[in-house]
Design a protein around this motif. Structure first.
Motif, PDB file in Angstrom:
ATOM      1  N   MET A 131     -26.733 -15.662  22.825  1.00 26.09           N
ATOM      2  CA  MET A 131     -27.370 -15.103  21.799  1.00 26.09           C
ATOM      3  C   MET A 131     -25.708 -14.554  21.697  1.00 26.09           C
ATOM      4  O   MET A 131     -24.537 -14.472  20.682  1.00 26.09           O
ATOM      5  N   GLN A 132     -25.205 -14.002  22.728  1.00 26.61           N
ATOM      6  CA  GLN A 132     -23.656 -12.888  22.818  1.00 26.61           C
ATOM      7  C   GLN A 132     -22.720 -13.656  22.739  1.00 26.61           C
ATOM      8  O   GLN A 132     -21.385 -14.204  22.493  1.00 26.61           O
ATOM      9  N   ILE A 133     -22.590 -14.715  23.752  1.00 24.45           N
ATOM     10  CA  ILE A 133     -22.064 -16.145  24.116  1.00 24.45           C
ATOM     11  C   ILE A 133     -21.157 -16.937  22.625  1.00 24.45           C
ATOM     12  O   ILE A 133     -20.486 -17.263  22.078  1.00 24.45           O
ATOM     13  N   LEU A 134     -22.062 -17.066  21.811  1.00 28.02           N
ATOM     14  CA  LEU A 134     -22.514 -17.765  20.538  1.00 28.02           C
ATOM     15  C   LEU A 134     -21.788 -17.191  19.543  1.00 28.02           C
ATOM     16  O   LEU A 134     -20.559 -17.914  18.428  1.00 28.02           O
ATOM     17  N   LYS A 135     -22.173 -15.302  19.767  1.00 27.45           N
ATOM     18  CA  LYS A 135     -21.315 -14.694  19.102  1.00 27.45           C
ATOM     19  C   LYS A 135     -19.332 -14.520  19.098  1.00 27.45           C
ATOM     20  O   LYS A 135     -18.876 -14.531  18.074  1.00 27.45           O
ATOM     21  N   ALA A 136     -19.542 -15.247  19.836  1.00 24.13           N
ATOM     22  CA  ALA A 136     -17.787 -15.277  20.099  1.00 24.13           C
ATOM     23  C   ALA A 136     -16.946 -16.287  19.999  1.00 24.13           C
ATOM     24  O   ALA A 136     -16.152 -16.058  20.229  1.00 24.13           O
ATOM     25  N   VAL A 137     -17.818 -17.339  19.928  1.00 20.28           N
ATOM     26  CA  VAL A 137     -17.245 -17.766  19.477  1.00 20.28           C
ATOM     27  C   VAL A 137     -17.417 -18.710  17.500  1.00 20.28           C
ATOM     28  O   VAL A 137     -18.021 -18.814  16.863  1.00 20.28           O
ATOM     29  N   PRO A 138     -16.115 -18.948  16.917  1.00 17.53           N
ATOM     30  CA  PRO A 138     -15.947 -19.035  16.091  1.00 17.53           C
ATOM     31  C   PRO A 138     -16.249 -20.556  15.407  1.00 17.53           C
ATOM     32  O   PRO A 138     -16.919 -21.068  15.704  1.00 17.53           O
ATOM     33  N   ASN A 139     -17.075 -19.853  14.362  1.00 16.92           N
ATOM     34  CA  ASN A 139     -17.500 -20.860  13.730  1.00 16.92           C
ATOM     35  C   ASN A 139     -17.083 -22.625  13.080  1.00 16.92           C
ATOM     36  O   ASN A 139     -16.869 -23.507  13.611  1.00 16.92           O
ATOM     37  N   PHE A 140     -15.747 -22.483  12.851  1.00 17.14           N
ATOM     38  CA  PHE A 140     -15.377 -23.355  12.552  1.00 17.14           C
ATOM     39  C   PHE A 140     -14.542 -24.262  13.750  1.00 17.14           C
ATOM     40  O   PHE A 140     -14.494 -24.982  13.480  1.00 17.14           O
ATOM     41  N   ALA A 141     -14.492 -23.319  14.828  1.00 21.29           N
ATOM     42  CA  ALA A 141     -14.677 -24.279  15.989  1.00 21.29           C
ATOM     43  C   ALA A 141     -15.608 -25.645  16.326  1.00 21.29           C
ATOM     44  O   ALA A 141     -15.743 -26.355  17.311  1.00 21.29           O
ATOM     45  N   LEU A 142     -16.748 -24.900  15.779  1.00 25.78           N
ATOM     46  CA  LEU A 142     -17.343 -25.783  16.294  1.00 25.78           C
ATOM     47  C   LEU A 142     -17.536 -26.613  15.713  1.00 25.78           C
ATOM     48  O   LEU A 142     -18.750 -28.118  15.430  1.00 25.78           O
ATOM     49  N   THR A 143     -17.424 -26.569  13.812  1.00 30.48           N
ATOM     50  CA  THR A 143     -16.989 -27.895  12.498  1.00 30.48           C
ATOM     51  C   THR A 143     -16.577 -29.821  14.142  1.00 30.48           C
ATOM     52  O   THR A 143     -17.784 -30.337  13.191  1.00 30.48           O
ATOM     53  N   PRO A 144     -15.549 -29.513  14.664  1.00 32.16           N
ATOM     54  CA  PRO A 144     -15.562 -31.132  14.790  1.00 32.16           C
ATOM     55  C   PRO A 144     -16.989 -31.749  15.509  1.00 32.16           C
ATOM     56  O   PRO A 144     -16.735 -32.789  15.412  1.00 32.16           O
ATOM     57  N   LEU A 145     -17.973 -30.429  16.557  1.00 33.79           N
ATOM     58  CA  LEU A 145     -18.727 -31.181  17.010  1.00 33.79           C
ATOM     59  C   LEU A 145     -19.806 -31.305  16.366  1.00 33.79           C
ATOM     60  O   LEU A 145     -20.110 -32.860  16.886  1.00 33.79           O
ATOM     61  N   LEU A 146     -19.755 -30.514  14.975  1.00 29.48           N
ATOM     62  CA  LEU A 146     -20.619 -30.808  14.375  1.00 29.48           C
ATOM     63  C   LEU A 146     -20.883 -31.760  13.845  1.00 29.48           C
ATOM     64  O   LEU A 146     -21.694 -32.597  13.308  1.00 29.48           O
ATOM     65  N   ILE A 147     -20.215 -32.588  13.276  1.00 29.60           N
ATOM     66  CA  ILE A 147     -19.294 -34.051  12.838  1.00 29.60           C
ATOM     67  C   ILE A 147     -19.349 -34.988  14.175  1.00 29.60           C
ATOM     68  O   ILE A 147     -20.397 -36.119  13.139  1.00 29.60           O
ATOM     69  N   ILE A 148     -19.675 -34.733  15.082  1.00 28.74           N
ATOM     70  CA  ILE A 148     -19.455 -35.773  15.742  1.00 28.74           C
ATOM     71  C   ILE A 148     -21.441 -36.357  16.140  1.00 28.74           C
ATOM     72  O   ILE A 148     -21.447 -37.474  16.101  1.00 28.74           O
ATOM     73  N   TRP A 149     -21.673 -34.958  16.365  1.00 29.44           N
ATOM     74  CA  TRP A 149     -23.383 -34.852  16.677  1.00 29.44           C
ATOM     75  C   TRP A 149     -24.062 -35.210  15.210  1.00 29.44           C
ATOM     76  O   TRP A 149     -25.574 -36.267  15.523  1.00 29.44           O
ATOM     77  N   MET A 150     -23.718 -34.847  14.209  1.00 28.68           N
ATOM     78  CA  MET A 150     -24.678 -34.986  12.576  1.00 28.68           C
ATOM     79  C   MET A 150     -24.203 -35.585  12.259  1.00 28.68           C
ATOM     80  O   MET A 150     -25.221 -36.115  11.267  1.00 28.68           O
ATOM     81  N   GLY A 151     -22.612 -35.743  12.145  1.00 32.46           N
ATOM     82  CA  GLY A 151     -22.559 -37.350  10.655  1.00 32.46           C
ATOM     83  C   GLY A 151     -21.458 -36.322   9.844  1.00 32.46           C
ATOM     84  O   GLY A 151     -21.278 -34.745  10.723  1.00 32.46           O
ATOM     85  N   ILE A 152     -21.790 -36.580   8.342  1.00 33.64           N
ATOM     86  CA  ILE A 152     -20.639 -35.821   7.438  1.00 33.64           C
ATOM     87  C   ILE A 152     -21.575 -35.615   6.413  1.00 33.64           C
ATOM     88  O   ILE A 152     -21.251 -35.033   5.583  1.00 33.64           O
ATOM     89  N   GLY A 153     -22.757 -35.801   6.586  1.00 35.97           N
ATOM     90  CA  GLY A 153     -23.994 -35.434   5.513  1.00 35.97           C
ATOM     91  C   GLY A 153     -24.120 -33.788   5.343  1.00 35.97           C
ATOM     92  O   GLY A 153     -23.165 -32.974   5.676  1.00 35.97           O
ATOM     93  N   GLU A 154     -25.471 -33.377   5.167  1.00 31.78           N
ATOM     94  CA  GLU A 154     -25.907 -32.302   4.784  1.00 31.78           C
ATOM     95  C   GLU A 154     -26.299 -31.669   6.006  1.00 31.78           C
ATOM     96  O   GLU A 154     -25.986 -30.219   5.840  1.00 31.78           O
ATOM     97  N   GLY A 155     -26.308 -31.693   7.052  1.00 32.95           N
ATOM     98  CA  GLY A 155     -26.399 -31.073   8.580  1.00 32.95           C
ATOM     99  C   GLY A 155     -25.876 -30.074   8.904  1.00 32.95           C
ATOM    100  O   GLY A 155     -26.162 -29.255   9.032  1.00 32.95           O
ATOM    101  N   PRO A 156     -24.910 -30.731   9.220  1.00 36.57           N
ATOM    102  CA  PRO A 156     -23.830 -30.001  10.466  1.00 36.57           C
ATOM    103  C   PRO A 156     -23.326 -28.405   9.096  1.00 36.57           C
ATOM    104  O   PRO A 156     -23.121 -27.434   9.375  1.00 36.57           O
ATOM    105  N   LYS A 157     -23.262 -29.208   7.415  1.00 36.95           N
ATOM    106  CA  LYS A 157     -22.969 -27.565   6.457  1.00 36.95           C
ATOM    107  C   LYS A 157     -24.022 -26.425   6.840  1.00 36.95           C
ATOM    108  O   LYS A 157     -24.169 -25.162   7.146  1.00 36.95           O
TER     109      LYS A 157
END
Length: 293
Positions: A131-157
Protein backbone atom coordinates in the motif's frame (compact mmCIF):
# COMPACT_ATOMS: atom_id res chain seq x y z
CA UNK A 1 8.41 27.22 83.02
CA UNK A 2 7.18 29.95 80.77
CA UNK A 3 4.80 29.14 78.04
CA UNK A 4 5.96 29.98 74.61
CA UNK A 5 3.25 31.71 72.66
CA UNK A 6 2.56 30.19 69.32
CA UNK A 7 3.24 32.54 66.45
CA UNK A 8 0.15 34.24 65.19
CA UNK A 9 -0.79 33.17 61.69
CA UNK A 10 -3.39 34.71 59.57
CA UNK A 11 -5.77 32.24 57.94
CA UNK A 12 -5.03 31.77 54.32
CA UNK A 13 -7.75 32.00 51.77
CA UNK A 14 -7.86 30.01 48.56
CA UNK A 15 -4.70 30.25 46.54
CA UNK A 16 -4.79 32.96 43.91
CA UNK A 17 -4.78 31.60 40.37
CA UNK A 18 -1.72 32.10 38.27
CA UNK A 19 -1.68 35.26 36.13
CA UNK A 20 -1.82 33.18 32.96
CA UNK A 21 -4.95 31.41 34.23
CA UNK A 22 -6.54 34.74 35.09
CA UNK A 23 -5.87 35.96 31.56
CA UNK A 24 -7.39 32.80 30.08
CA UNK A 25 -10.47 33.04 32.31
CA UNK A 26 -10.84 36.74 31.61
CA UNK A 27 -10.52 36.14 27.87
CA UNK A 28 -13.05 33.31 28.07
CA UNK A 29 -15.54 35.42 29.99
CA UNK A 30 -14.86 38.53 27.96
CA UNK A 31 -17.50 40.03 25.80
CA UNK A 32 -17.64 38.52 22.35
CA UNK A 33 -16.60 40.73 19.47
CA UNK A 34 -18.90 41.71 16.63
CA UNK A 35 -17.31 38.96 14.49
CA UNK A 36 -17.98 36.43 17.23
CA UNK A 37 -21.68 37.31 17.30
CA UNK A 38 -22.16 36.47 13.62
CA UNK A 39 -23.51 32.92 13.10
CA UNK A 40 -20.82 30.39 12.19
CA UNK A 41 -22.35 29.42 8.79
CA UNK A 42 -22.32 33.07 7.75
CA UNK A 43 -18.71 33.51 8.90
CA UNK A 44 -17.63 30.44 6.96
CA UNK A 45 -18.98 32.01 3.78
CA UNK A 46 -16.75 35.07 4.21
CA UNK A 47 -13.81 33.48 2.35
CA UNK A 48 -15.74 32.37 -0.78
CA UNK A 49 -17.60 35.70 -0.87
CA UNK A 50 -14.28 37.57 -0.67
CA UNK A 51 -12.90 35.54 -3.60
CA UNK A 52 -16.03 36.29 -5.63
CA UNK A 53 -15.77 39.99 -4.76
CA UNK A 54 -12.12 40.17 -5.84
CA UNK A 55 -12.99 38.35 -9.07
CA UNK A 56 -15.84 40.78 -9.79
CA UNK A 57 -13.80 43.89 -8.99
CA UNK A 58 -10.89 42.68 -11.09
CA UNK A 59 -13.17 42.04 -14.06
CA UNK A 60 -15.09 45.30 -13.88
CA UNK A 61 -12.02 47.47 -13.22
CA UNK A 62 -10.06 46.12 -16.17
CA UNK A 63 -7.34 44.48 -14.07
CA UNK A 64 -8.34 41.14 -15.59
CA UNK A 65 -8.64 40.48 -19.31
CA UNK A 66 -12.30 39.57 -19.67
CA UNK A 67 -11.59 37.61 -22.86
CA UNK A 68 -9.28 35.26 -20.95
CA UNK A 69 -10.88 35.62 -17.52
CA UNK A 70 -14.63 36.19 -17.94
CA UNK A 71 -16.48 37.93 -15.09
CA UNK A 72 -18.80 35.99 -12.75
CA UNK A 73 -21.86 37.31 -14.60
CA UNK A 74 -20.73 35.68 -17.87
CA UNK A 75 -20.02 32.41 -16.06
CA UNK A 76 -23.47 32.54 -14.47
CA UNK A 77 -25.11 33.08 -17.87
CA UNK A 78 -23.18 30.13 -19.30
CA UNK A 79 -24.24 27.97 -16.34
CA UNK A 80 -27.88 28.94 -16.94
CA UNK A 81 -27.69 28.04 -20.64
CA UNK A 82 -26.13 24.66 -19.87
CA UNK A 83 -28.65 24.05 -17.12
CA UNK A 84 -31.69 24.86 -19.25
CA UNK A 85 -30.64 22.60 -22.12
CA UNK A 86 -29.97 19.71 -19.72
CA UNK A 87 -26.27 19.40 -20.50
CA UNK A 88 -25.00 20.53 -17.12
CA UNK A 89 -27.23 18.14 -15.18
CA UNK A 90 -26.13 15.27 -17.43
CA UNK A 91 -22.41 15.93 -16.97
CA UNK A 92 -22.60 16.58 -13.22
CA UNK A 93 -24.83 13.55 -12.67
CA UNK A 94 -22.50 11.26 -14.60
CA UNK A 95 -19.45 12.46 -12.68
CA UNK A 96 -21.24 12.22 -9.33
CA UNK A 97 -22.27 8.63 -10.10
CA UNK A 98 -18.69 7.67 -10.89
CA UNK A 99 -17.44 9.29 -7.70
CA UNK A 100 -20.10 7.62 -5.55
CA UNK A 101 -19.34 4.16 -6.94
CA UNK A 102 -15.58 4.62 -6.69
CA UNK A 103 -15.82 6.09 -3.19
CA UNK A 104 -18.02 3.25 -1.91
CA UNK A 105 -15.62 0.65 -3.31
CA UNK A 106 -12.57 2.57 -2.06
CA UNK A 107 -13.90 2.86 1.49
CA UNK A 108 -14.74 -0.84 1.56
CA UNK A 109 -11.35 -1.94 0.25
CA UNK A 110 -9.40 0.57 2.35
CA UNK A 111 -11.12 -0.34 5.61
CA UNK A 112 -10.80 -4.11 5.06
CA UNK A 113 -7.09 -3.86 4.26
CA UNK A 114 -6.46 -1.47 7.16
CA UNK A 115 -8.19 -3.78 9.63
CA UNK A 116 -6.25 -6.80 8.37
CA UNK A 117 -2.92 -4.97 8.52
CA UNK A 118 -3.67 -3.13 11.75
CA UNK A 119 -4.93 -6.04 13.82
CA UNK A 120 -2.41 -8.68 12.81
CA UNK A 121 1.32 -8.56 12.23
CA UNK A 122 0.99 -11.07 9.40
CA UNK A 123 -1.43 -8.73 7.65
CA UNK A 124 0.97 -5.85 8.17
CA UNK A 125 3.84 -7.84 6.68
CA UNK A 126 1.80 -8.78 3.62
CA UNK A 127 -0.09 -5.54 2.94
CA UNK A 128 1.53 -2.44 4.37
CA UNK A 129 4.55 -2.10 2.09
CA UNK A 130 2.40 -2.79 -0.98
CA UNK A 131 0.00 0.00 0.00
CA UNK A 132 2.88 2.36 0.66
CA UNK A 133 4.19 1.64 -2.85
CA UNK A 134 0.79 2.38 -4.38
CA UNK A 135 0.65 5.59 -2.38
CA UNK A 136 3.85 6.79 -4.03
CA UNK A 137 2.61 6.08 -7.58
CA UNK A 138 0.58 8.93 -9.16
CA UNK A 139 -2.84 7.92 -10.42
CA UNK A 140 -2.33 9.46 -13.84
CA UNK A 141 0.74 7.26 -14.34
CA UNK A 142 -1.54 4.20 -14.21
CA UNK A 143 -4.02 5.54 -16.75
CA UNK A 144 -2.33 4.12 -19.91
CA UNK A 145 -1.92 0.72 -18.28
CA UNK A 146 -5.55 0.60 -17.16
CA UNK A 147 -6.68 1.42 -20.67
CA UNK A 148 -4.57 -1.44 -22.05
CA UNK A 149 -5.78 -3.89 -19.40
CA UNK A 150 -9.44 -2.89 -19.12
CA UNK A 151 -10.29 -1.04 -22.33
CA UNK A 152 -11.85 2.42 -22.58
CA UNK A 153 -15.13 1.76 -20.80
CA UNK A 154 -16.16 2.69 -17.27
CA UNK A 155 -13.77 0.18 -15.69
CA UNK A 156 -10.57 2.29 -15.72
CA UNK A 157 -12.45 5.36 -14.46
CA UNK A 158 -13.93 3.55 -11.47
CA UNK A 159 -10.62 1.86 -10.68
CA UNK A 160 -8.73 5.17 -10.62
CA UNK A 161 -11.22 6.70 -8.21
CA UNK A 162 -11.35 3.55 -6.08
CA UNK A 163 -7.57 3.45 -5.74
CA UNK A 164 -7.35 7.09 -4.72
CA UNK A 165 -9.97 6.66 -1.99
CA UNK A 166 -8.75 3.25 -0.79
CA UNK A 167 -5.15 4.40 -0.29
CA UNK A 168 -6.16 7.48 1.73
CA UNK A 169 -8.59 5.48 3.87
CA UNK A 170 -6.10 2.66 4.40
CA UNK A 171 -3.18 4.88 5.44
CA UNK A 172 -5.16 6.82 8.03
CA UNK A 173 -7.25 3.95 9.37
CA UNK A 174 -4.20 1.73 9.76
CA UNK A 175 -2.43 4.54 11.61
CA UNK A 176 -5.47 4.99 13.84
CA UNK A 177 -5.63 1.30 14.74
CA UNK A 178 -1.95 1.18 15.62
CA UNK A 179 -2.31 4.47 17.53
CA UNK A 180 -4.83 3.10 20.04
CA UNK A 181 -3.44 3.34 23.57
CA UNK A 182 -1.93 0.01 24.57
CA UNK A 183 -3.06 0.54 28.16
CA UNK A 184 -6.68 0.53 27.04
CA UNK A 185 -6.13 -2.77 25.27
CA UNK A 186 -4.41 -4.28 28.32
CA UNK A 187 -7.18 -3.04 30.61
CA UNK A 188 -9.80 -4.69 28.42
CA UNK A 189 -7.78 -7.89 28.40
CA UNK A 190 -7.52 -7.71 32.20
CA UNK A 191 -11.31 -7.56 32.35
CA UNK A 192 -11.33 -10.71 30.22
CA UNK A 193 -12.98 -9.03 27.26
CA UNK A 194 -13.32 -11.27 24.24
CA UNK A 195 -11.28 -10.44 21.18
CA UNK A 196 -14.37 -9.49 19.20
CA UNK A 197 -15.48 -7.15 21.99
CA UNK A 198 -11.99 -5.70 22.22
CA UNK A 199 -11.98 -4.94 18.50
CA UNK A 200 -15.49 -3.48 18.27
CA UNK A 201 -15.55 -1.59 21.59
CA UNK A 202 -11.95 -0.38 21.98
CA UNK A 203 -9.80 -0.57 18.85
CA UNK A 204 -12.21 0.44 16.08
CA UNK A 205 -13.82 3.33 18.02
CA UNK A 206 -10.31 4.56 18.86
CA UNK A 207 -9.41 4.52 15.17
CA UNK A 208 -12.59 6.31 14.08
CA UNK A 209 -11.09 9.86 14.12
CA UNK A 210 -8.27 8.76 11.82
CA UNK A 211 -10.73 6.97 9.54
CA UNK A 212 -12.71 10.19 9.12
CA UNK A 213 -9.51 12.06 8.30
CA UNK A 214 -8.80 9.42 5.68
CA UNK A 215 -12.34 9.75 4.35
CA UNK A 216 -11.90 13.51 4.01
CA UNK A 217 -8.65 13.05 2.09
CA UNK A 218 -10.18 10.21 0.10
CA UNK A 219 -13.08 12.33 -1.11
CA UNK A 220 -10.64 15.03 -2.22
CA UNK A 221 -8.62 12.37 -4.02
CA UNK A 222 -11.80 11.05 -5.65
CA UNK A 223 -12.54 14.38 -7.32
CA UNK A 224 -8.91 14.75 -8.39
CA UNK A 225 -8.88 11.23 -9.80
CA UNK A 226 -12.08 12.02 -11.65
CA UNK A 227 -10.23 14.62 -13.74
CA UNK A 228 -7.85 11.99 -15.08
CA UNK A 229 -10.55 9.33 -15.27
CA UNK A 230 -12.79 11.40 -17.52
CA UNK A 231 -10.01 11.99 -19.99
CA UNK A 232 -10.29 8.33 -20.99
CA UNK A 233 -12.42 8.42 -24.16
CA UNK A 234 -15.56 9.78 -22.56
CA UNK A 235 -18.36 11.99 -23.86
CA UNK A 236 -20.01 12.73 -20.52
CA UNK A 237 -18.85 14.19 -17.23
CA UNK A 238 -17.47 17.48 -15.97
CA UNK A 239 -13.95 16.35 -16.84
CA UNK A 240 -15.05 15.96 -20.46
CA UNK A 241 -16.73 19.36 -20.23
CA UNK A 242 -13.44 20.89 -19.08
CA UNK A 243 -11.42 19.15 -21.79
CA UNK A 244 -13.80 20.27 -24.54
CA UNK A 245 -13.82 23.85 -23.20
CA UNK A 246 -10.02 24.00 -23.25
CA UNK A 247 -9.95 22.68 -26.81
CA UNK A 248 -12.50 25.25 -27.99
CA UNK A 249 -11.04 28.08 -25.86
CA UNK A 250 -14.31 28.45 -23.93
CA UNK A 251 -12.88 30.16 -20.86
CA UNK A 252 -16.31 30.79 -19.34
CA UNK A 253 -17.04 27.05 -19.39
CA UNK A 254 -13.59 26.30 -17.94
CA UNK A 255 -14.22 28.66 -15.02
CA UNK A 256 -17.68 27.17 -14.55
CA UNK A 257 -16.18 23.69 -14.25
CA UNK A 258 -13.70 24.98 -11.65
CA UNK A 259 -16.59 26.44 -9.67
CA UNK A 260 -18.45 23.12 -9.91
CA UNK A 261 -15.42 21.22 -8.62
CA UNK A 262 -15.13 23.71 -5.73
CA UNK A 263 -18.81 23.36 -4.80
CA UNK A 264 -18.72 19.55 -4.96
CA UNK A 265 -15.52 19.46 -2.92
CA UNK A 266 -17.04 21.77 -0.32
CA UNK A 267 -20.16 19.60 -0.16
CA UNK A 268 -17.98 16.52 0.41
CA UNK A 269 -16.14 18.32 3.21
CA UNK A 270 -19.45 19.33 4.82
CA UNK A 271 -20.61 15.69 4.68
CA UNK A 272 -17.51 14.49 6.53
CA UNK A 273 -17.92 17.24 9.13
CA UNK A 274 -21.48 16.04 9.70
CA UNK A 275 -20.26 12.47 10.14
CA UNK A 276 -17.67 13.69 12.63
CA UNK A 277 -20.35 15.36 14.72
CA UNK A 278 -22.50 12.21 14.66
CA UNK A 279 -19.81 9.57 15.17
CA UNK A 280 -17.44 11.50 17.44
CA UNK A 281 -19.98 13.07 19.76
CA UNK A 282 -18.16 11.39 22.67
CA UNK A 283 -14.94 13.29 21.95
CA UNK A 284 -14.51 16.64 23.66
CA UNK A 285 -11.80 18.19 21.51
CA UNK A 286 -10.36 21.68 21.46
CA UNK A 287 -12.57 23.94 19.38
CA UNK A 288 -10.36 27.03 19.19
CA UNK A 289 -10.52 30.37 20.98
CA UNK A 290 -13.51 32.63 20.43
CA UNK A 291 -12.83 36.19 19.34
CA UNK A 292 -13.54 38.69 22.12
CA UNK A 293 -13.88 42.43 22.22
Amino acid sequence: MTAVAAPLTTPRGPAAPAPELVDVIAGHRGRRSIWGRIPRPVRRMAGPVAILAVWTIGSTSGLLNTDLFPPPSDVAVTAWHLLTDGGLALHVGTSATRVLIGTALGITVGVILAVLAGLTRTGEDLLDWSMQILKAVPNFALTPLLIIWMGIGEGPKIVLITMGVAIAVYINTYSGIRGVDQQLVEMAQTLEARRGTLITQVILPGAMPNFLVGLRLGLSSAWLSLIFAEMINTTEGIGFLMSRAQTNLQFDVSLLVIVIYAVLGLASYALVRLLERLLLSWRNGFAGFEATA
